[in-house]
Write a protein that holds these residues in place. Structure first.
Motif, PDB file in Angstrom:
ATOM      1  N   ARG A 190      53.384  58.676  46.175  1.00 33.00           N
ATOM      2  CA  ARG A 190      52.731  59.792  46.861  1.00 33.00           C
ATOM      3  C   ARG A 190      53.365  59.991  48.227  1.00 33.00           C
ATOM      4  NH1 ARG A 190      49.758  55.341  48.167  1.00 33.00           N
ATOM      5  NH2 ARG A 190      48.386  55.401  49.992  1.00 33.00           N
ATOM      6  N   TRP A 218      40.458  55.099  47.096  1.00 37.79           N
ATOM      7  CA  TRP A 218      41.408  54.154  46.484  1.00 37.79           C
ATOM      8  C   TRP A 218      41.921  54.649  45.137  1.00 37.79           C
ATOM      9  CZ3 TRP A 218      37.837  49.736  48.289  1.00 37.79           C
ATOM     10  CH2 TRP A 218      38.264  49.263  49.524  1.00 37.79           C
ATOM     11  N   SER A 275      44.510  57.290  45.953  1.00 39.42           N
ATOM     12  CA  SER A 275      45.793  56.805  46.468  1.00 39.42           C
ATOM     13  C   SER A 275      46.467  55.852  45.483  1.00 39.42           C
ATOM     14  CB  SER A 275      45.653  56.191  47.865  1.00 39.42           C
ATOM     15  OG  SER A 275      44.699  55.183  47.836  1.00 39.42           O
ATOM     16  N   ALA A 332      32.935  56.876  48.765  1.00 40.17           N
ATOM     17  CA  ALA A 332      34.119  57.273  49.554  1.00 40.17           C
ATOM     18  C   ALA A 332      35.256  56.278  49.323  1.00 40.17           C
ATOM     19  CB  ALA A 332      33.766  57.343  51.043  1.00 40.17           C
ATOM     20  N   LEU A 333      34.919  54.980  49.310  1.00 42.44           N
ATOM     21  CA  LEU A 333      35.966  53.967  49.099  1.00 42.44           C
ATOM     22  C   LEU A 333      36.582  54.118  47.707  1.00 42.44           C
ATOM     23  CD1 LEU A 333      34.299  50.782  50.663  1.00 42.44           C
ATOM     24  CD2 LEU A 333      36.240  52.075  51.552  1.00 42.44           C
ATOM     25  N   THR A 386      43.496  64.296  59.132  1.00 42.09           N
ATOM     26  CA  THR A 386      44.473  64.402  58.029  1.00 42.09           C
ATOM     27  C   THR A 386      44.613  65.853  57.564  1.00 42.09           C
ATOM     28  OG1 THR A 386      42.889  64.095  56.195  1.00 42.09           O
ATOM     29  CG2 THR A 386      43.910  62.090  57.085  1.00 42.09           C
ATOM     30  N   LEU A 389      40.496  63.971  45.354  1.00 39.98           N
ATOM     31  CA  LEU A 389      40.609  64.016  46.812  1.00 39.98           C
ATOM     32  C   LEU A 389      39.601  65.014  47.398  1.00 39.98           C
ATOM     33  CD1 LEU A 389      42.107  62.913  49.263  1.00 39.98           C
ATOM     34  CD2 LEU A 389      43.749  64.780  49.021  1.00 39.98           C
ATOM     35  N   LEU A 397      28.595  61.696  54.246  1.00 42.07           N
ATOM     36  CA  LEU A 397      28.387  60.432  54.957  1.00 42.07           C
ATOM     37  C   LEU A 397      28.224  60.672  56.460  1.00 42.07           C
ATOM     38  CD1 LEU A 397      28.239  57.439  54.355  1.00 42.07           C
ATOM     39  CD2 LEU A 397      30.705  57.301  54.655  1.00 42.07           C
ATOM     40  N   ILE A 455      36.446  48.776  56.628  1.00 39.14           N
ATOM     41  CA  ILE A 455      35.023  49.036  56.332  1.00 39.14           C
ATOM     42  C   ILE A 455      34.624  48.331  55.039  1.00 39.14           C
ATOM     43  CG2 ILE A 455      35.117  51.213  55.004  1.00 39.14           C
ATOM     44  CD1 ILE A 455      32.786  52.170  56.748  1.00 39.14           C
ATOM     45  N   GLY A 492      32.884  62.235  52.248  1.00 36.01           N
ATOM     46  CA  GLY A 492      33.083  61.911  53.673  1.00 36.01           C
ATOM     47  C   GLY A 492      32.172  62.772  54.541  1.00 36.01           C
ATOM     48  N   GLU A 504      49.909  47.681  50.512  1.00 40.84           N
ATOM     49  CA  GLU A 504      49.399  48.545  49.439  1.00 40.84           C
ATOM     50  C   GLU A 504      50.508  49.226  48.634  1.00 40.84           C
ATOM     51  OE1 GLU A 504      45.851  51.610  49.457  1.00 40.84           O
ATOM     52  OE2 GLU A 504      47.707  52.575  50.035  1.00 40.84           O
ATOM     53  N   THR A 538      51.112  61.983  53.145  1.00 44.80           N
ATOM     54  CA  THR A 538      49.826  62.678  53.252  1.00 44.80           C
ATOM     55  C   THR A 538      48.875  62.323  52.112  1.00 44.80           C
ATOM     56  OG1 THR A 538      50.751  64.462  51.962  1.00 44.80           O
ATOM     57  CG2 THR A 538      50.864  64.719  54.343  1.00 44.80           C
TER      58      THR A 538
HETATM   59  C1  HEM Z   1      36.233  64.240  56.212  1.00 48.38           C
HETATM   60  C2  HEM Z   1      36.363  63.122  55.634  1.00 48.38           C
HETATM   61  C3  HEM Z   1      37.595  62.518  54.998  1.00 48.38           C
HETATM   62  C4  HEM Z   1      38.828  63.064  54.668  1.00 48.38           C
HETATM   63  C5  HEM Z   1      39.318  64.494  54.881  1.00 48.38           C
HETATM   64  C6  HEM Z   1      39.626  62.011  54.070  1.00 48.38           C
HETATM   65  C7  HEM Z   1      40.927  62.142  53.617  1.00 48.38           C
HETATM   66  C8  HEM Z   1      41.646  61.163  52.961  1.00 48.38           C
HETATM   67  C9  HEM Z   1      42.997  61.299  52.464  1.00 48.38           C
HETATM   68  C10 HEM Z   1      43.880  62.539  52.627  1.00 48.38           C
HETATM   69  C11 HEM Z   1      43.335  60.146  51.850  1.00 48.38           C
HETATM   70  C12 HEM Z   1      44.657  59.809  51.149  1.00 48.38           C
HETATM   71  C13 HEM Z   1      45.467  58.945  52.064  1.00 48.38           C
HETATM   72  C14 HEM Z   1      46.536  58.197  51.343  1.00 48.38           C
HETATM   73  O1  HEM Z   1      46.781  58.443  50.179  1.00 48.38           O
HETATM   74  O2  HEM Z   1      47.146  57.310  51.965  1.00 48.38           O
HETATM   75  C15 HEM Z   1      42.204  59.261  51.962  1.00 48.38           C
HETATM   76  C16 HEM Z   1      42.167  57.972  51.463  1.00 48.38           C
HETATM   77  C17 HEM Z   1      41.143  57.085  51.670  1.00 48.38           C
HETATM   78  N1  HEM Z   1      39.972  57.330  52.373  1.00 48.38           N
HETATM   79 FE1  HEM Z   1      39.417  59.073  53.209  1.00 48.38          FE
HETATM   80  N2  HEM Z   1      38.861  60.864  54.038  1.00 48.38           N
HETATM   81  C18 HEM Z   1      37.626  61.133  54.606  1.00 48.38           C
HETATM   82  C19 HEM Z   1      36.582  60.250  54.779  1.00 48.38           C
HETATM   83  C20 HEM Z   1      36.587  58.923  54.401  1.00 48.38           C
HETATM   84  C21 HEM Z   1      35.493  57.993  54.589  1.00 48.38           C
HETATM   85  C22 HEM Z   1      34.176  58.335  55.268  1.00 48.38           C
HETATM   86  C23 HEM Z   1      35.893  56.800  54.036  1.00 48.38           C
HETATM   87  C24 HEM Z   1      35.164  55.478  53.934  1.00 48.38           C
HETATM   88  C25 HEM Z   1      33.927  55.267  54.175  1.00 48.38           C
HETATM   89  C26 HEM Z   1      37.221  56.972  53.523  1.00 48.38           C
HETATM   90  C27 HEM Z   1      37.965  55.997  52.896  1.00 48.38           C
HETATM   91  C28 HEM Z   1      39.201  56.160  52.324  1.00 48.38           C
HETATM   92  C29 HEM Z   1      39.928  55.132  51.589  1.00 48.38           C
HETATM   93  C30 HEM Z   1      39.465  53.718  51.334  1.00 48.38           C
HETATM   94  C31 HEM Z   1      41.130  55.712  51.176  1.00 48.38           C
HETATM   95  C32 HEM Z   1      42.249  55.031  50.401  1.00 48.38           C
HETATM   96  C33 HEM Z   1      43.176  54.480  51.434  1.00 48.38           C
HETATM   97  C34 HEM Z   1      44.341  53.715  50.883  1.00 48.38           C
HETATM   98  O3  HEM Z   1      45.292  54.338  50.399  1.00 48.38           O
HETATM   99  O4  HEM Z   1      44.306  52.499  51.000  1.00 48.38           O
HETATM  100  N3  HEM Z   1      37.616  58.271  53.773  1.00 48.38           N
HETATM  101  N4  HEM Z   1      41.185  59.891  52.633  1.00 48.38           N
END
Ligand code: HEM
Length: 353
Positions: A172, A89, A92, A84-85, A24, A105, A115, A46, A112, A158, A175
């Motif tokens: 949003r 959430w 977003s 992280a979850l 991303t 964020l 982890l 997850i 992340g 969602e 991205t």
């Molecule tokens: C380097 C690590 C990570 C980066 C850079 C990252 C980046 C992002 C970004 C940019 C979003 C926003 C996406 C959106 O709004 O649709 C997001 C949402 C999310 N991320 Fe991550 N993430 C990382 C790791 C993780 C990990 C390890 C988990 C879970 C164990 C996780 C779970 C989630 C969840 C649940 C959302 C919300 C998704 C939704 O809109 O339903 N992320 N992440």
């Protein structure tokens, strides 16, 4: 599901979430939207698998006499996944809060990364090999298919659900970023990857130098850079905001034509006063702009005056600020990603003369 099947499933999902999470950071154009879709659906998967796991181990967790040294490691891992979850959430869904100066964020990305280290250590310490029945059993298949289908449904519903209850998250960008001060000149947030903080650059004596594999080396004065070329483009920061602006300056294509690249020049490196740099293929570089103005205002120092790169479809950290040099190269600049880490420690990056 078998215990091992569940554990391996969790580890695989964490690995995929971290991989898509890292992707991303580099995904900024609309055909990269699948990266975010996959990340969102994997997040739901997850969470569901974690419920399966917690149902299995719950009674042990509630009975301290049954704890062993591995219980603490397991609890720490679970806490990181939950963090992280929750941060993902909440972000977003539209919660706009900063903790210790970093957006939710930003914290999500840091959790992340933590982890990734925790899961790697856990797997080295106590991985049990998968057996045939952990993969090939009919019940395993139905459980995995059920979780997969439910995650896709959660991802699909969602945004409409967020829109229905009026959450900001429905608005949003793909991205995950939220709009900030579009078409309002310098008013959009000023952020820098890591901490580049150079002194303001005086226009007296400033020159944009162009060199490397070119027929004509150039040293362009500020007046030559105000060529009136315009580009409307969206700056989308990995910190979680985006801002669409009408940028003005000189097209990089025009600069390249003036310098006349050699036939073996295939890449263009854009270098900041701080040493921060990024490189692009020659074809991509031709579509970029070197901006002196945003809207009707001269660029402010914080936004990279006297010259910043405008790179539509690339994330904000690739829009190099305080540009002083353009080099034409045969190969991509493989050292550029590392420069994003050390540029804040150069004397110019720390604001010394
Ligand atoms: C380097 C690590 C990570 C980066 C850079 C990252 C980046 C992002 C970004 C940019 C979003 C926003 C996406 C959106 O709004 O649709 C997001 C949402 C999310 N991320 Fe991550 N993430 C990382 C790791 C993780 C990990 C390890 C988990 C879970 C164990 C996780 C779970 C989630 C969840 C649940 C959302 C919300 C998704 C939704 O809109 O339903 N992320 N992440």
């Amino acid at each position: 599901m078998t215990a091992r099947g569940t554990d391996w499933g969790l580890a695989a999902l964490v690995a995929l979430l971290i991989a898509t999470g890292i992707l991303t950071l580099f995904a900024g154009s609309s055909h990269d939207a699948w990266v975010f879709d996959a990340h969102d659906a994997l997040g739901a998967a997850i969470a569901l698998l974690l419920v399966v796991k917690l149902r299995r181990v719950w009674s042990r967790l509630l009975t301290p006499s049954r704890w062993d040294p591995r219980t603490a490691a397991g609890l720490a891992g679970t806490a990181l996944v939950l963090a992280a979850l929750a941060s993902g959430w909440l972000w977003s869904g539209g919660l706009d809060t900063a903790i210790l100066g970093y957006s939710l964020l930003g914290w999500h990305e840091a959790v992340g990364a933590a982890l990734a280290v925790a899961v790697a250590a856990h797997m080295v310490a106590r991985t049990k090999p998968l057996r045939r029945r952990d993969l090939a059993h009919r019940r395993q298949f139905f459980a995995a298919a059920g979780i997969g289908a439910a995650s896709l449904l959660a991802w699909r519903l969602e945004r409409p659900a967020q829109g229905l209850v009026g959450l900001r998250g429905a608005k949003r960008r793909f991205t995950g970023s939220y709009e900030a001060a579009s078409f309002a000149g310098n008013a959009f947030p000023t952020t820098s990857w890591v901490a580049d903080n150079p002194r303001p650059i005086s226009l007296d004596g400033y020159r944009l130098r162009v060199g490397g594999l070119v027929a004509r080396e150039l040293a362009l004065a500020p007046v030559q850079l105000s060529a009136g070329d315009e580009l409307t483009a969206t700056l989308d920061c990995t910190g979680g905001f985006y801002s669409t602006q009408r940028w003005r300056g000189i097209s990089l294509g025009r600069v390249l034509d003036l310098a006349q690249p050699h036939v073996d020049a295939h890449h263009v490196r854009v270098v900041s006063r701080t040493g921060y740099r990024w490189s692009f293929s020659l074809a991509d570089a031709r579509r970029l702009l070197l901006a002196t103005h945003v809207g009707d205002e001269a660029l402010s120092h914080e936004h990279g005056a006297p010259l910043r790169l405008v790179a539509p479809g690339a994330r904000g950290f690739q829009w190099v600020k305080w540009v002083e040099r353009i080099d034409l190269l045969e190969h991509p600049d493989y050292g550029a990603p590392a420069s994003t880490l050390w540029s804040s420690f150069t004397s110019a990056g720390r604001g010394q003369p």
